[in-house]
Design a protein around this motif. Structure first.
Motif, PDB file in Angstrom:
ATOM      1  N   ARG A  34       0.838  -1.196   0.000  1.00  0.00           N
ATOM      2  CA  ARG A  34       0.000   0.000   0.000  1.00  0.00           C
ATOM      3  C   ARG A  34       0.881   1.256   0.000  1.00  0.00           C
ATOM      4  O   ARG A  34       0.606   2.223  -0.706  1.00  0.00           O
ATOM      5  N   SER A 228      -0.876 -10.929  -5.539  1.00  0.00           N
ATOM      6  CA  SER A 228      -2.022 -10.011  -5.469  1.00  0.00           C
ATOM      7  C   SER A 228      -1.752  -8.710  -6.216  1.00  0.00           C
ATOM      8  O   SER A 228      -2.666  -8.150  -6.824  1.00  0.00           O
ATOM      9  N   SER A 229      -0.487  -8.234  -6.178  1.00  0.00           N
ATOM     10  CA  SER A 229      -0.239  -6.961  -6.860  1.00  0.00           C
ATOM     11  C   SER A 229      -0.483  -7.113  -8.364  1.00  0.00           C
ATOM     12  O   SER A 229      -1.072  -6.235  -8.997  1.00  0.00           O
ATOM     13  N   ILE A 232      -4.225  -7.082  -9.001  1.00  0.00           N
ATOM     14  CA  ILE A 232      -4.813  -5.734  -8.964  1.00  0.00           C
ATOM     15  C   ILE A 232      -4.543  -5.004 -10.277  1.00  0.00           C
ATOM     16  O   ILE A 232      -5.440  -4.391 -10.861  1.00  0.00           O
ATOM     17  N   THR A 236      -7.423  -3.809 -12.993  1.00  0.00           N
ATOM     18  CA  THR A 236      -7.598  -2.402 -13.366  1.00  0.00           C
ATOM     19  C   THR A 236      -7.557  -2.239 -14.882  1.00  0.00           C
ATOM     20  O   THR A 236      -8.401  -1.572 -15.476  1.00  0.00           O
ATOM     21  N   LEU A 304      -0.070   1.463 -11.408  1.00  0.00           N
ATOM     22  CA  LEU A 304      -0.096   0.303 -10.511  1.00  0.00           C
ATOM     23  C   LEU A 304       0.879  -0.757 -10.979  1.00  0.00           C
ATOM     24  O   LEU A 304       1.573  -1.380 -10.175  1.00  0.00           O
TER      25      LEU A 304
END
Lengths: 317, 319
Positions: A34, A228-229, A232, A236, A304
């Motif tokens: 984060r 997980s990154s 994500i 997106t 991201l």
């Protein structure tokens, strides 16, 4: 008695030292994902602006559409036929039935964005699970699943979707989202598969297997958090693409049922030769909106992606 | 090499088989029957039943599938309900238009995409590279149909450079003027399709060139004293261009899918527009034929790509 109570125990470290030490520890520790993302967005002001635009716009259309009763944007009023834009009653003009383009745009955006979000969640979940299972098990399972995947990629999906939409009577937004998901899950599956394949060869997976953890748990509780990154980022970018799926179908006339406004049906006004030049306000605002929205979402996706890849981060410099 | 090709061809057979079953089941699920256009209110119910019976519509589905397949292999795709003509003739007329557009767009895609991709990879992080990356990002993010509509609006209507509908002007004779008129009609949709299609090629080529620049053989060539220009010309570009040839087959799928949007926006009478109008008229024989054709074509395209890939890259060949 009081000696054993950890709360009352006198510490040999003074309060200032403690704050200084914990600050130092925080500075040297690996930042959480984060924090990395936040750093990346602070370094890239365009990405931050894009994120604010996207979130702000989605919230705006959702809240604003509550204040627009269904009757007010559906009612046909010949008197307001092609009312010009930038007038007090019609900020963005009126279409051929005298309906306010501004209202149609807000409700249409809500519908289109809603479907895109639903589609991203449903097809993304399935695609990711597919990739994870295929990559984790490898061997025969992987081979069969890859063949099905290759087959799906070769199908003329747009045609299948259109045919299914015409066969199924009385469909609504939910059935439409499900039909679309049936043909849109392949997007992120291949990348996830190759990551899962690499991940399944690692020591922690082998260790977990030896201690008797079930495959299901290893896949979804151990491998999935580790990538997980990537998930994500993929979701997106898929969202940016999915904005074009329903709007494209509605543009062709096979998306949301008749009478339900969508960004695609608004842009479809441009297929009429007089609309496209003389009554440009009936479609141009929707086209511009979708361009801005798609650019912003995919910019956020790229920021991201950079933060997920240590060698490309802007925030570390 | 031959083994790889044979293996790949063998794989496509079950794939086409599954596709044909899917298309057949879709056709069965569509409402209406093959006599929709040829009966009138005075036709008796018994007569319709008789027609259904002699045409085998009461047979079990696998038998109907088999009959359908046999007709298919005889080039008989049925009659169009809407036009009351054999489907093969209708599709054939439209296929030529789509083919012209596709060939034009493909040539343009590679003519622009190859130099741009090589340049971006060669001059990584230069100003030109940034501009190219900006372009690919913008084009990739915006939905294709929006690009088409904006292109039609700006270049077709506002600037008036190109015709906005159809495949040929009205009152154009045959011969040379007709060819010119046809060309004029495919320029704008062709360019827009190419501008969208080259994104993939540019991104792929750029990363291929950058990867090759960091490889050992390039370092060896440089340390031997080969000039940078020659290293790129003889080593990097040659190795990076080979895999690109294989994308030609894959691009068929993209072109066909895109043709539905392009032809709708430009009212260009090709197969994509035929599909949309067939859907609107519920002309199921035409729909079935087109879905099957698009599916088989993109399978053949993928087959072609895989074979080229195996031919240019020996590592891919599997025993």
């Amino acid at each position: 008695m009081a000696q054993n109570d950890p709360l009352n125990k006198k510490s040999s470290i003074s309060a200032e030292d403690l704050t200084r030490l914990s600050k130092e520890a925080e500075a040297t520790a690996t930042p959480s994902s984060r924090q990395i993302i936040w750093k990346e967005f602070k370094a890239d002001k365009i990405a931050l602006t894009s994120a604010i635009i996207v979130v702000g716009f989605i919230l705006f259309v959702i809240i604003a559409s509550f204040f627009i009763p269904a009757g007010s944007y559906k009612a046909v009023n010949i008197m307001d036929y092609f009312n010009k834009p930038f007038t007090p009653d019609f900020w963005l003009g009126a279409d051929s039935s005298g309906r306010s383009v501004a209202k149609l745009l807000i409700v249409g955006s809500r519908n289109s964005i809603g479907i895109a979000i639903g589609l991203t969640l449903i097809s993304g979940t399935f695609g990711i699970a597919y990739g994870l299972i295929s990559g984790y098990f490898g061997g025969m399972t992987d081979m069969i699943m890859s063949r099905i995947y290759d087959f799906m990629l070769m199908l003329p999906t747009l045609m299948f979707i259109i045919v299914l939409v015409t066969i199924i009577q009385n469909y609504n937004a939910i059935t439409l989202t499900l039909i679309l998901s049936l043909f849109q899950w392949m997007g992120s599956s291949r990348l996830i598969r190759s990551r899962a394949l690499a991940e399944s060869r690692k020591d922690y997976v082998a260790a977990s297997k030896t201690s008797g953890t079930s495959n299901f748990k290893i896949i979804f509780r151990e491998i999935m958090p580790n990538i997980s990154s990537l998930i994500i980022v993929e979701m997106t970018l898929a969202f940016a693409g999915n904005l074009g799926v329903e709007t494209g179908l509605s543009f062709l006339g096979f998306g949301l049922p008749n009478g339900t406004p969508s960004l695609g049906t608004l842009i479809a006004n441009a297929t009429d030769p007089t609309n496209i030049t003389q009554y440009w306000w009936t479609w141009l605002f929707a086209a511009l909106e979708i361009i801005v929205l798609c650019l912003a979402v995919s910019y956020v996706g790229q920021a991201l992606r950079r933060s997920a890849d240590a060698s490309q981060r802007l925030g570390d410099k | 090499m031959w083994k790889t090709i044979l293996r790949r061809v063998l794989i496509i057979i079950p794939e086409v088989f599954v596709l044909s079953i899917l298309v057949f089941l879709l056709a069965k699920a569509m409402p209406g029957d093959p006599f929709t256009g040829s009966i009138n209110p005075h036709t008796s119910l018994a007569h319709i039943h008789h027609l259904m019976k002699i045409n085998g519509l009461y047979d079990p589905w696998y038998q109907q599938y088999w009959n359908w397949l046999v007709h298919l292999f005889h080039g008989d795709l049925g009659m169009s309900y809407e036009y009351q003509e054999p489907v093969t003739r209708i599709v054939g007329e439209r296929a030529i238009n789509t083919l012209w557009l596709a060939v034009f767009a493909t040539v343009l895609t590679y003519a622009i995409g190859l130099p741009v991709g090589l340049y971006a990879g060669r001059h990584q992080n230069s100003r030109g590279d940034h501009a190219i990356r900006m372009y690919t990002y913008v084009t990739y993010a915006i939905p294709f149909f929006v690009i088409l509509v904006m292109g039609l609006w700006i270049f077709g209507y506002l600037l008036g450079w190109f015709p906005t509908t159809g495949s040929i002007g009205t009152n154009v004779g045959s011969g040379f003027p007709a060819v010119i008129s046809r060309l004029q009609h495919i320029i704008l949709p062709g360019i827009l399709q190419a501008l969208f299609g080259l994104v993939g090629i540019v991104q792929y080529l750029r990363s291929e060139v950058i990867d090759a620049t960091h490889s050992d053989y390039v370092r060896t060539a440089r340390s031997k004293g080969v000039p940078v220009k020659d290293v790129f010309k003889h080593h990097v570009f040659r190795n990076s261009l080979l895999p690109i040839t294989a994308t030609a087959g894959y691009s068929i799928t993209g072109l066909l899918g895109g043709s539905i949007y392009t032809e709708t926006v430009f009212s260009y009478p090709g197969m994509g527009l035929l599909f949309v109008s067939a859907i609107n008229y519920r002309d199921y024989t035409v729909i079935t034929a087109l879905v099957l054709m698009y599916g088989v074509l993109s399978m053949l395209g993928t087959l072609l790509s895989d074979i080229i890939m195996a031919a240019v890259d020996p590592r891919i060949r599997i025993e």
